[in-house]
Every structure is written in C-alpha cells, then in structure tokens.
Design an enzyme around this catalytic site. Structure first.
Site: not given
Ligand code: GLN
Length: 549
Positions: A71, A140, A192, A379-380, A514, A516
């Site tokens: 959230d 929240e 209610q 990442c991965l 990341h 995002e």
């Molecule tokens: N598992 C991988 C690591 O720990 C990638 C982690 C991920 O993608 N957030 O480095």
C-alpha cells in the site's frame, strides 16, 4: 499542527483500502495541503520483508530501504508530498518489539506492561512520528473491523479522536455494498453491521466510502446514512472504476475532500485535479498499442509485481501507448519453449527469489537478445541476462548464480563474500558462507557510462534508484563478459554492477535496482518511457536506435 484522517475497513478485505486512502491523499494534496501517509498492519511479522508474495503481494521498498506493505506503493504513486520510509509502516510485531525492548530496559519502571496503555501509547507515538509536520496525516488501518488483531490499533485511534478533538480527527470507514443478482437487490445490511461493530468499540465514522459495482442509488445512500448515524452527503459511493486514475475525480465529484477539510475547519482553494485528468485523457486516447510479456514466477498473483505493472502503465501514459501485459510463468517457457514470445513487442523479466523457473527466464533472455525484441530486466532479470551472456556469448557453459547452484564452475552472480574469496581477496569465514548475507536495500547512487543506452534514456549520468537483493554480478568475470559483448553501463559507488546492456541490440537494458519503485503516473519514469517507446518502434516495424558502443 497535524490533523488526522483514519481509514478503516469493514465487511471483507481486499476492497481497495490502500487505493482509497491514496486517492483521498491525492485530492487533499490537490487543495494545496501537505500530506503524510501511514499504514498500520495488524500482523505479527515485524515487517513484510520475510513474507511470501503469495501471502502478501509485493514488498515495497522505500527510499530509506524499509521493506514495507504494498500500500505504500499506492501512497507514493498518488501523493507527492508523502515521503514514505521507516516511520510510515508499523506492524503489530514492530510495536510489540519496541514495547518489549523498553520493558527489558526497565523503561516502564516496574509497571505491569499491558495492551492499554502501553501498546496503545506506543501506537500513538508511532503515528505521531510518521505524521511528521504534514498538514494532514492519513492513517490506514490494515485488516477488517472485527478482527482480533486490529483491536489495539482501533483502540489507539479511538483515543486519538478523544485527545485531539473532532476538528482534528476524521474517521473514514470503507465497506462493501453488494448486489445480489438473483433478487436484483443492493444490500446495505453488511455496511450497517460493520459500522455497528466499529461503534461498539467507540468509533463513530464521519464518512463512509461504500464499494459497489454500480454507483450507489440515493435510496440506499439515505438508508445507510440513517442506520449508521452518518450524514447523507458523507456516504460516498466508490463504484468499480475501469481505471484506477479516475478514482480521485470520482471522489472529488462527491465532495469527499470538502467534507474532510470542512470538518477540520480548513479554508482552502478548490482542488486542482488537472494532472489526474490529463492522465485519464492520455490513457483513453493512445496512439499505438503494444504487447509486452512479463516472464516471472508469481504470475497468477498480479499483486506480486504491482509496482512494475503500474510503472509499465506509466510508460504507456507518457508515450500515449496502450500497454497489454501478458503474464507468463517461466516454468511454462521451460515446458513449451519460447514460441509464445514471438508476437511480443517487448519482454520483461522482473525481480524474484528462488530457483523455480530460472532456466525459463534464461531462455527468455536469449530469445529477446537473439530476436532483437526490446528487453527490460529488473534485478533477477538482470542477473539472468548476465548468466545468459556468460553461457551463450562468452562460452561459459555452466555459468549460474550461486543462489541457484552453489557448485557452479562459473559463479557469474554470487554473494560478494563468495566472489571475493574466489579472487583471493578475503578468506571466506564459515558464518559468511551461508545465506545470512544481508540484503542491499534502499536508494543508492549509480553512475551511468557516457553514451550508453542507460545514460541516453535517463538523460543524465548520476541517478539514484532503490535496491532489494543479495547477490551481485561477480566482478572477476566482468572483463570476459565485456569482451563477449555485454556492456556494464551503470556502476554503484562501490563498483558493483547496476546496469547491463547488449550494445548491438535495438533495446536491451537490465538493472540490478528496481526503477518501478520510483515511477508514478504523473511524472512517469525515463526507463519505462524509454522501454515502451522501444516496444512501439518494434510494433511499428521501425528498428529502435542502437546506442553507440
Ligand atoms: N534473488 C536475487 C538476489 O537476491 C534477486 C532479487 C530480486 O530480484 N529482487 O540477488
């Protein structure tokens, strides 16, 4: 002096309390107020970092590296003035941990430590900390009224109402108003009952936000108002929206921000929602459409990648592109091959943990690389891109991450302690050889290589992005991989790989961080706008520009 809006939920969970809170934050901010936002979670985990995405959806990482409830992602996407961080998310576990710590130190001077007042005091102090100096703090409360677990939180917010007074505290309660199709009836009874439950613990809601499929007819609105002791105009209908970003307008049209600011005695200019209107306009009038495959592990549960899905949508908004995301289990690629990716305009491999489907992800990268399909690895998704390049470009056949194969002859991705040992830098101590390595969390600075796709896409050399991972690209392999055709175009301050690219590919970029987590619909994010632009070009049969090597 900060005023508070407390948001509770009733009847059932998953009504979209987080989004409702975030949208309320957005319309209050649109009136010129500064907003802070807090999520109180009744579960006993100290933070959601250890919870499976199957259980709890995505773990959202804040700037300061706190692993929080998803959230908080909604809050950061909807509200600019809210700076999420360690003090924006408190769980029962964290509250108890703190109270028990104080008890052990003797801070309670011999008192019997109890839920009331000690736990509730701790909750109130935490809320005050998270509120900062914002004009309004939205809090929240997770879970559903009536749950045993949420009681201490509800008691604490009840006390705050008494202590601060009605002109500094607003209670909003979110409920479900179901439609029974067999009898064609709209049912107000669950609402209610839910309010009755809330009132039985001493909280009279000021505003009800009623979730329903269709707009709530006046007759039901009146009935709910009468039975719940809430003003009729304060019974707000939150009917199903075909687009998340229409909700601020939907709430504003029913006067939700007015009701709040009036109760708080604030005299403010009208809400300026033009940015939200522009987003909806852009979404409804795309000039092109693309198909993007997301190949990962938790594909049934879209909440596991909610920030990434949203960020791709933001890329669409900022390039006027309709983005159709196709969720594909990587184990499916292992079983049925990569053919399903052929019709795609772009491929994303998101972050993840654990080895299920890992070979499918590596195959996915290969397909994107060999077929010139725009690729974004997160990442991965970057680590598998490195493994793929090691295997298929550098000829290191059994290359792998030690996360998935401890004995791989070519640990191109590994815990730092592992690859430092390999190069003879440090002795590997027993306690460091297990999984207990700490995560790299939160925002860190990254330097992008001049002329790289990353630098061009960001339009700058120094960026800051958030992290959540344990394993790193093994620097001992960097030269070999670079010679084979992989470019390391972003490095951390301490020389860890942050971005990789394939220079002779139309658009191939993968990041250890990341992006995002820092994308929002109003500002967008360069990486996602860049990626979606590339998928558009792919769709239209134009080759995206190749960055200079
Ligand atoms: N598992 C991988 C690591 O720990 C990638 C982690 C991920 O993608 N957030 O480095």
């Amino acid at each position: 002096m900060t005023s508070y809006v407390f948001i509770t939920g009733g009847v059932v969970s998953s009504l979209g309390k987080g989004i409702t809170s975030a949208c309320l934050g957005a319309i209050l901010e649109a009136r010129g107020l500064t907003i802070s936002m807090i999520k109180l979670d009744p579960y006993i985990n100290v933070d959601p970092g250890t919870m499976s995405p199957f259980q709890h959806g995505e773990v959202f990482v804040t700037h300061d590296g706190t692993e929080t409830d998803l959230d908080l992602g909604h809050y950061e996407r909807f509200v600019r003035t809210a700076t999420g961080g360690r003090n924006s998310n408190f769980t029962t576990g964290r509250i108890y941990e703190s109270v028990i710590g104080k008890e052990r130190r003797g801070d309670y001077l011999g008192a019997t430590v109890q839920v009331i007042p000690h736990i509730t005091d701790e909750i109130k102090q935490s809320v005050a900390k998270g509120a900062g100096d914002a004009d309004i703090c939205l809090v929240e409360i997770g879970g559903t009224v009536g749950d045993i677990e949420s009681l201490p939180f509800l008691e604490a917010i009840r006390q705050m109402g008494v202590e601060l007074g009605h002109d500094r505290v607003v209670y909003v309660h979110l409920t479900l108003v179901p439609f029974i199709s067999t009898s064609s009836e709209i049912k107000t009874k669950p609402t209610q009952h839910s309010v009755k439950e809330l009132r039985s613990i001493g909280i009279q809601p000021d505003i009800l936000v009623c979730r329903s499929e269709q707009p709530l007819p006046d007759e039901q609105r009146k009935k709910i108002a009468l039975f719940t002791n809430v003003q009729e105009k304060a019974v707000v209908s939150a009917y199903d929206a075909d687009d998340l970003y229409k909700i601020p307008m939907m709430m504003h049209e029913q006067g939700l921000d007015d009701i709040v600011v009036r109760q708080l005695g604030m005299d403010l200019p009208k809400a300026d929602l033009s940015e939200w209107e522009a987003i909806v306009e852009a979404k409804e009038n795309p000039t092109s459409e693309v198909d993007v495959a997301m190949v990962g592990k938790y594909m049934d549960l879209k909440d596991s990648y909610i920030s990434l899905v949203e960020a791709l949508m933001h890329g669409g908004i900022h390039t006027r592109t309709r983005v159709n995301i196709h969720f594909i289990e990587s184990s499916e690629i292992e079983e049925q091959g990569t053919e399903c990716l052929r019709s795609m305009d772009g491929i994303v491999v998101p972050g993840g943990f654990g080895d299920r489907g890992i070979e499918g992800k590596i195959e996915t990268v290969r397909f994107a690389r060999e077929n010139g399909i725009p690729y974004l690895g997160i990442c991965l998704g970057m680590q598998v891109a490195v493994i793929e390049a090691a295997r298929n470009l550098a000829g290191l056949e059994a290359a792998m991450s030690t996360e998935f194969d401890k004995k791989t002859p070519h640990p191109v991705v590994a815990l730092i302690t592992e690859w430092q040992t390999q190069s003879g830098d440090v002795e590997l101590r027993d306690e460091e050889s297990d999984m207990g390595g700490t995560m790299r969390l939160g925002a860190q600075q990254i330097t992008l290589k001049k002329g790289s796709l990353a630098a061009i896409t960001y339009g700058k050399k120094i960026i800051e992005e958030r992290h959540r991972h344990r394993y790193e690209v093994n620097n001992n392999y960097r030269d070999r991989l670079e010679k084979a055709g992989l470019r390391f175009s972003g490095l951390s301050v301490d020389d860890l790989v942050e971005v990789v690219e394939i220079p002779n590919h139309p658009w191939f970029l993968a990041s250890q961080f990341h992006p995002e987590f820092t994308s929002n619909p109003r500002d967008g994010h360069p990486l996602f706008s860049g990626f979606i632009s590339a998928t558009r070009k792919h769709h239209e049969g134009e080759l995206p520009e190749v960055a200079e090597a």
